[in-house]
Each structure stands twice: as structure tokens, then as C-alpha cells.
Design a protein around this motif. Structure first.
Motif, PDB file in Angstrom:
ATOM      1  N   LEU A  54       0.815  -1.219   0.000  1.00  0.00           N
ATOM      2  CA  LEU A  54       0.000   0.000   0.000  1.00  0.00           C
ATOM      3  C   LEU A  54       0.844   1.263   0.000  1.00  0.00           C
ATOM      4  O   LEU A  54       0.364   2.331  -0.384  1.00  0.00           O
ATOM      5  CB  LEU A  54      -0.968  -0.016   1.187  1.00  0.00           C
ATOM      6  CG  LEU A  54      -2.049  -1.103   1.111  1.00  0.00           C
ATOM      7  CD1 LEU A  54      -2.912  -1.094   2.373  1.00  0.00           C
ATOM      8  CD2 LEU A  54      -2.908  -0.953  -0.135  1.00  0.00           C
ATOM      9  N   ALA A  55       2.112   1.141   0.388  1.00  0.00           N
ATOM     10  CA  ALA A  55       3.034   2.284   0.337  1.00  0.00           C
ATOM     11  C   ALA A  55       3.763   2.362  -1.006  1.00  0.00           C
ATOM     12  O   ALA A  55       4.621   3.223  -1.192  1.00  0.00           O
ATOM     13  CB  ALA A  55       4.042   2.190   1.483  1.00  0.00           C
ATOM     14  N   GLY A  56       3.447   1.440  -1.917  1.00  0.00           N
ATOM     15  CA  GLY A  56       4.074   1.449  -3.235  1.00  0.00           C
ATOM     16  C   GLY A  56       5.404   0.729  -3.300  1.00  0.00           C
ATOM     17  O   GLY A  56       6.088   0.782  -4.319  1.00  0.00           O
ATOM     18  N   ARG A  57       5.796   0.055  -2.241  1.00  0.00           N
ATOM     19  CA  ARG A  57       7.046  -0.708  -2.216  1.00  0.00           C
ATOM     20  C   ARG A  57       6.730  -2.152  -2.637  1.00  0.00           C
ATOM     21  O   ARG A  57       6.737  -3.072  -1.824  1.00  0.00           O
ATOM     22  CB  ARG A  57       7.680  -0.636  -0.821  1.00  0.00           C
ATOM     23  CG  ARG A  57       7.957   0.788  -0.341  1.00  0.00           C
ATOM     24  CD  ARG A  57       8.680   0.874   1.002  1.00  0.00           C
ATOM     25  NE  ARG A  57       8.209  -0.008   2.042  1.00  0.00           N
ATOM     26  CZ  ARG A  57       7.332   0.307   3.003  1.00  0.00           C
ATOM     27  NH1 ARG A  57       6.794   1.528   3.029  1.00  0.00           N
ATOM     28  NH2 ARG A  57       7.000  -0.566   3.925  1.00  0.00           N
ATOM     29  N   PHE A  87      -4.383 -15.521   2.349  1.00  0.00           N
ATOM     30  CA  PHE A  87      -3.392 -15.160   1.334  1.00  0.00           C
ATOM     31  C   PHE A  87      -4.086 -14.626   0.082  1.00  0.00           C
ATOM     32  O   PHE A  87      -3.702 -13.595  -0.465  1.00  0.00           O
ATOM     33  CB  PHE A  87      -2.543 -16.371   0.950  1.00  0.00           C
ATOM     34  CG  PHE A  87      -1.361 -16.611   1.831  1.00  0.00           C
ATOM     35  CD1 PHE A  87      -0.084 -16.290   1.415  1.00  0.00           C
ATOM     36  CD2 PHE A  87      -1.520 -17.173   3.081  1.00  0.00           C
ATOM     37  CE1 PHE A  87       1.016 -16.528   2.230  1.00  0.00           C
ATOM     38  CE2 PHE A  87      -0.436 -17.405   3.910  1.00  0.00           C
ATOM     39  CZ  PHE A  87       0.833 -17.084   3.479  1.00  0.00           C
ATOM     40  N   ALA A  88      -5.099 -15.353  -0.372  1.00  0.00           N
ATOM     41  CA  ALA A  88      -5.800 -14.965  -1.595  1.00  0.00           C
ATOM     42  C   ALA A  88      -6.507 -13.622  -1.426  1.00  0.00           C
ATOM     43  O   ALA A  88      -6.433 -12.752  -2.303  1.00  0.00           O
ATOM     44  CB  ALA A  88      -6.793 -16.051  -1.988  1.00  0.00           C
ATOM     45  N   GLU A  89      -7.189 -13.466  -0.302  1.00  0.00           N
ATOM     46  CA  GLU A  89      -7.931 -12.226  -0.094  1.00  0.00           C
ATOM     47  C   GLU A  89      -7.002 -11.019   0.017  1.00  0.00           C
ATOM     48  O   GLU A  89      -7.261  -9.961  -0.573  1.00  0.00           O
ATOM     49  CB  GLU A  89      -8.807 -12.322   1.147  1.00  0.00           C
ATOM     50  CG  GLU A  89      -9.685 -11.104   1.328  1.00  0.00           C
ATOM     51  CD  GLU A  89     -10.753 -11.293   2.362  1.00  0.00           C
ATOM     52  OE1 GLU A  89     -11.892 -10.871   2.075  1.00  0.00           O
ATOM     53  OE2 GLU A  89     -10.472 -11.845   3.444  1.00  0.00           O
ATOM     54  N   ILE A  90      -5.914 -11.168   0.733  1.00  0.00           N
ATOM     55  CA  ILE A  90      -4.961 -10.066   0.865  1.00  0.00           C
ATOM     56  C   ILE A  90      -4.332  -9.752  -0.500  1.00  0.00           C
ATOM     57  O   ILE A  90      -4.197  -8.582  -0.880  1.00  0.00           O
ATOM     58  CB  ILE A  90      -3.890 -10.382   1.927  1.00  0.00           C
ATOM     59  CG1 ILE A  90      -4.529 -10.425   3.318  1.00  0.00           C
ATOM     60  CG2 ILE A  90      -2.735  -9.395   1.862  1.00  0.00           C
ATOM     61  CD1 ILE A  90      -5.233  -9.137   3.746  1.00  0.00           C
ATOM     62  N   GLY A  91      -3.967 -10.783  -1.247  1.00  0.00           N
ATOM     63  CA  GLY A  91      -3.430 -10.557  -2.590  1.00  0.00           C
ATOM     64  C   GLY A  91      -4.424  -9.835  -3.490  1.00  0.00           C
ATOM     65  O   GLY A  91      -4.061  -8.931  -4.247  1.00  0.00           O
ATOM     66  N   LYS A  97      -6.005  -2.389  -4.962  1.00  0.00           N
ATOM     67  CA  LYS A  97      -5.529  -1.082  -4.508  1.00  0.00           C
ATOM     68  C   LYS A  97      -4.343  -0.561  -5.322  1.00  0.00           C
ATOM     69  O   LYS A  97      -4.204   0.645  -5.513  1.00  0.00           O
ATOM     70  CB  LYS A  97      -5.151  -1.123  -3.021  1.00  0.00           C
ATOM     71  CG  LYS A  97      -6.338  -1.218  -2.109  1.00  0.00           C
ATOM     72  CD  LYS A  97      -7.174   0.046  -2.193  1.00  0.00           C
ATOM     73  CE  LYS A  97      -8.374  -0.022  -1.286  1.00  0.00           C
ATOM     74  NZ  LYS A  97      -9.252   1.131  -1.479  1.00  0.00           N
ATOM     75  N   THR A  98      -3.474  -1.466  -5.772  1.00  0.00           N
ATOM     76  CA  THR A  98      -2.261  -1.013  -6.464  1.00  0.00           C
ATOM     77  C   THR A  98      -2.346  -1.156  -7.977  1.00  0.00           C
ATOM     78  O   THR A  98      -1.632  -0.460  -8.696  1.00  0.00           O
ATOM     79  CB  THR A  98      -1.031  -1.816  -5.992  1.00  0.00           C
ATOM     80  OG1 THR A  98      -1.166  -3.176  -6.423  1.00  0.00           O
ATOM     81  CG2 THR A  98      -0.855  -1.732  -4.482  1.00  0.00           C
ATOM     82  N   GLY A  99      -3.161  -2.081  -8.458  1.00  0.00           N
ATOM     83  CA  GLY A  99      -3.230  -2.362  -9.888  1.00  0.00           C
ATOM     84  C   GLY A  99      -2.024  -3.146 -10.394  1.00  0.00           C
ATOM     85  O   GLY A  99      -1.900  -3.380 -11.591  1.00  0.00           O
ATOM     86  N   ASP A 100      -1.143  -3.562  -9.499  1.00  0.00           N
ATOM     87  CA  ASP A 100       0.052  -4.295  -9.909  1.00  0.00           C
ATOM     88  C   ASP A 100      -0.313  -5.748 -10.215  1.00  0.00           C
ATOM     89  O   ASP A 100      -0.794  -6.474  -9.344  1.00  0.00           O
ATOM     90  CB  ASP A 100       1.117  -4.237  -8.813  1.00  0.00           C
ATOM     91  CG  ASP A 100       2.465  -4.724  -9.318  1.00  0.00           C
ATOM     92  OD1 ASP A 100       2.587  -5.930  -9.607  1.00  0.00           O
ATOM     93  OD2 ASP A 100       3.391  -3.896  -9.416  1.00  0.00           O
TER      94      ASP A 100
END
Length: 185
Positions: A54-57, A87-91, A97-100
């Protein structure tokens, strides 16, 4: 509460997500950084991944997710949630949130493995349906998700067109049909 007890490991990444999204006024990220890497369980590593992502790191976050995976145990299931679900939900949250795409790809690899290892866990199929790119795989996965859990939140997020195709697929196929022939005795 003993925050490092096995019973609370499932809560760390969700606490981290809430803290990171609200300014971390309890300085949870600093606390997590102070926990020795050797004694940090998977929930702590996954929480670190949340803060970093969430901090972009993103690279740091991915490394923490890998460490969490290496320390994974399925103790979470004792408290009502399989570790794979967390794991799945956090990923998925980090991907949203990041779109990565690395988060999406991580979740898809995990969901495909869970679909094989624990074929009755509907959430794995729903994640494939929502995050996958192969139309055929998505339709079949959504059909299985709806068969296993018709009220699945993640399955309900699938586009209406995909849901219609999954319903049609189910009319022509039986989930978990035994296809091998048995030897004569």
C-alpha cells in the motif's frame, strides 16, 4: 492478548490493511518491523506485505508475501479460515488497490493450486473467474464456484455475461464427475 499467538495470526494482515488505510495511528508497521524475522509467523509477514504494497514498495511487498508463503501453516483453519483464503484475499485487495499485476498473478497461481488440492473450496474457483484472462477457464471456474457456494460474494462479483455462460456450462456438465473406469475384480 498475546498478539503473536497462533490463534491471532489470521488477523494480522487485516489489522495491517485497516491500519495502513487509516494512517497507522497505532504504529503497527513499526511494531511489525521489530518482530524478529526468525520468530515472525506467516500472518506477520503477510501484514508486512500489506504495509509495503500500500506504500508502493511492491518488490518489498512481494518478498514479504513469499516469506509468508514459506512460513505458511494451515492453523488458520482452526479459527475458521484457511490460510490460503487469507493469502488470496490479501493478494486480491493489494491487486485492487495497487493495480500491480504481480498480485493478481500470485492470487491466480494460489487459486489454481487450491482448486487442485482442496477442490471443494469455492473461493478458489470464484477468484479464477474474477481475475483470470482465459474465457473458458473463467466460465468453468465460475460454474464450479456457483455449484459449491451459490451465495459466494466473489462469485457474485462476476460480470452478468460470464454468469450466464457459467449457468449454460453447468447444464451440460456435472461437477466432480468420476471419469475413470474401475478395474474389474
Amino acid at each position: 492478548y498475546d498478539l503473536q499467538s497462533d490463534d491471532l495470526q489470521f488477523a494480522w494482515p487485516y489489522f495491517a490493511y485497516s491500519a495502513a488505510m487509516s494512517g497507522d495511528k497505532w504504529r503497527l508497521e513499526s511494531y511489525l518491523a521489530s518482530v524478529s524475522g526468525d520468530s515472525a509467523a506467516s500472518g506477520i509477514w503477510l501484514a508486512r506485505a500489506v504495509f509495503a504494497g500500500l506504500a508502493g514498495r511492491i518488490d518489498e511487498s512481494q518478498a514479504a508475501m513469499s516469506e509468508a508463503y514459506l512460513k505458511w501453516d494451515d492453523h488458520y483453519r482452526v479459527v475458521g479460515m484457511p490460510a490460503s483464503y487469507a493469502f488470496a484475499e490479501i493478494g486480491k485487495l493489494l491487486y485492487e488497490k495497487t493495480g500491480d499485476a504481480r498480485y493478481r498473478d500470485h492470487v491466480l497461481r494460489l487459486a489454481r493450486a487450491i482448486r487442485t488440492i482442496q477442490p471443494t473450496d469455492a473461493y478458489a474457483y470464484a477468484l479464477i473467474a474474477n481475475l483470470g484472462s482465459d474465457e473458458k477457464e473463467r466460465v468453468e471456474a465460475l460454474a464450479f464456484a456457483l455449484y459449491l457456494d451459490p451465495r459466494s460474494q466473489w462469485a457474485s462479483e462476476a460480470p452478468a455475461e460470464l454468469r450466464a455462460k457459467a449457468v449454460e456450462w453447468r447444464k451440460k456438465h456435472k461437477p466432480f464427475e468420476f471419469k475413470a473406469s474401475l478395474p474389474e475384480i
